[in-house]
Design a protein around this motif. Sequence first.
Motif, PDB file in Angstrom:
ATOM      1  N   SER A  61       0.831  -1.199   0.000  1.00 20.57           N
ATOM      2  CA  SER A  61       0.000   0.000   0.000  1.00 20.57           C
ATOM      3  C   SER A  61       0.864   1.246   0.000  1.00 20.57           C
ATOM      4  O   SER A  61       2.041   1.211   0.341  1.00 20.57           O
ATOM      5  N   LYS A  62       0.250   2.331  -0.355  1.00 18.54           N
ATOM      6  CA  LYS A  62       0.926   3.616  -0.250  1.00 18.54           C
ATOM      7  C   LYS A  62       1.085   3.951   1.228  1.00 18.54           C
ATOM      8  O   LYS A  62       0.343   3.467   2.070  1.00 18.54           O
ATOM      9  N   SER A  63       2.032   4.782   1.513  1.00 18.94           N
ATOM     10  CA  SER A  63       2.224   5.230   2.890  1.00 18.94           C
ATOM     11  C   SER A  63       1.037   6.091   3.322  1.00 18.94           C
ATOM     12  O   SER A  63       0.475   6.831   2.524  1.00 18.94           O
ATOM     13  N   VAL A  64       0.689   5.964   4.592  1.00 14.28           N
ATOM     14  CA  VAL A  64      -0.407   6.744   5.154  1.00 14.28           C
ATOM     15  C   VAL A  64       0.161   7.609   6.270  1.00 14.28           C
ATOM     16  O   VAL A  64       0.839   7.112   7.166  1.00 14.28           O
ATOM     17  N   THR A  90       0.255   1.338  14.016  1.00 16.06           N
ATOM     18  CA  THR A  90       1.622   1.655  13.584  1.00 16.06           C
ATOM     19  C   THR A  90       2.587   0.532  13.949  1.00 16.06           C
ATOM     20  O   THR A  90       3.580   0.325  13.262  1.00 16.06           O
ATOM     21  N   ARG A  91       2.308  -0.189  15.017  1.00 16.81           N
ATOM     22  CA  ARG A  91       3.204  -1.265  15.455  1.00 16.81           C
ATOM     23  C   ARG A  91       2.942  -2.580  14.756  1.00 16.81           C
ATOM     24  O   ARG A  91       3.841  -3.392  14.608  1.00 16.81           O
ATOM     25  N   SER A  92       1.701  -2.817  14.320  1.00 18.49           N
ATOM     26  CA  SER A  92       1.367  -4.145  13.837  1.00 18.49           C
ATOM     27  C   SER A  92       1.082  -4.236  12.339  1.00 18.49           C
ATOM     28  O   SER A  92       1.099  -5.307  11.789  1.00 18.49           O
ATOM     29  N   ALA A  93       0.818  -3.137  11.687  1.00 18.22           N
ATOM     30  CA  ALA A  93       0.409  -3.186  10.284  1.00 18.22           C
ATOM     31  C   ALA A  93       1.607  -3.287   9.352  1.00 18.22           C
ATOM     32  O   ALA A  93       2.699  -2.835   9.669  1.00 18.22           O
ATOM     33  N   ASN A  94       1.379  -3.876   8.217  1.00 15.48           N
ATOM     34  CA  ASN A  94       2.404  -3.939   7.182  1.00 15.48           C
ATOM     35  C   ASN A  94       2.424  -2.670   6.342  1.00 15.48           C
ATOM     36  O   ASN A  94       3.313  -2.473   5.534  1.00 15.48           O
ATOM     37  N   THR A  95       1.433  -1.838   6.530  1.00 13.31           N
ATOM     38  CA  THR A  95       1.339  -0.582   5.795  1.00 13.31           C
ATOM     39  C   THR A  95       2.259   0.456   6.418  1.00 13.31           C
ATOM     40  O   THR A  95       2.229   0.653   7.630  1.00 13.31           O
ATOM     41  N   PRO A  96       3.079   1.127   5.608  1.00 17.28           N
ATOM     42  CA  PRO A  96       3.900   2.215   6.158  1.00 17.28           C
ATOM     43  C   PRO A  96       2.988   3.332   6.664  1.00 17.28           C
ATOM     44  O   PRO A  96       2.173   3.856   5.909  1.00 17.28           O
ATOM     45  N   ILE A  97       3.103   3.655   7.934  1.00 18.19           N
ATOM     46  CA  ILE A  97       2.204   4.633   8.535  1.00 18.19           C
ATOM     47  C   ILE A  97       2.975   5.533   9.488  1.00 18.19           C
ATOM     48  O   ILE A  97       3.924   5.106  10.149  1.00 18.19           O
ATOM     49  N   ALA A  98       2.571   6.778   9.537  1.00 20.96           N
ATOM     50  CA  ALA A  98       3.142   7.745  10.488  1.00 20.96           C
ATOM     51  C   ALA A  98       1.994   8.563  11.084  1.00 20.96           C
ATOM     52  O   ALA A  98       0.998   8.824  10.421  1.00 20.96           O
ATOM     53  N   ILE A  99       2.175   8.939  12.324  1.00 18.88           N
ATOM     54  CA  ILE A  99       1.189   9.790  13.008  1.00 18.88           C
ATOM     55  C   ILE A  99       1.920  11.014  13.529  1.00 18.88           C
ATOM     56  O   ILE A  99       2.933  10.898  14.200  1.00 18.88           O
ATOM     57  N   ILE A 100       1.393  12.176  13.205  1.00 18.53           N
ATOM     58  CA  ILE A 100       1.968  13.442  13.671  1.00 18.53           C
ATOM     59  C   ILE A 100       0.898  14.133  14.517  1.00 18.53           C
ATOM     60  O   ILE A 100      -0.221  14.340  14.052  1.00 18.53           O
ATOM     61  N   GLY A 101       1.244  14.444  15.737  1.00 18.24           N
ATOM     62  CA  GLY A 101       0.323  15.164  16.617  1.00 18.24           C
ATOM     63  C   GLY A 101       0.730  16.606  16.773  1.00 18.24           C
ATOM     64  O   GLY A 101       1.926  16.901  16.905  1.00 18.24           O
TER      65      GLY A 101
END
Length: 106
Positions: A61-64, A90-101
Amino acid sequence: RELCTLLEQTVLNGERHSLLLVGPRGSGKSWVVEDTFRKLSLNPKCKGNFIKVYLNGSQASKSVIFILDSFDLFTHHKNQMLLCNLFDFTRSANTPIAIIGLTRRL
């Protein structure tokens, strides 16, 4: 039509819904969803008031990237489950993911 109504209720009324479409490969599940989003985008009341995030479990998948403005408001009881689920994802998915607060409070 039911899917469109369900999504309209989410976009226009802030309702929460979950739905699972089940069917064999090639039965039109993806088409139904895409057609529903096309109709939703044509609705003047809904247009521009939602964001669609598409993740496909069977291919890369595309990065989220999630940006949570006023992050501190997501830590309150009613929003805390969303925050916990995102961080778990973020810890378990194979999808590249980032969260910005973003917040003005600590």
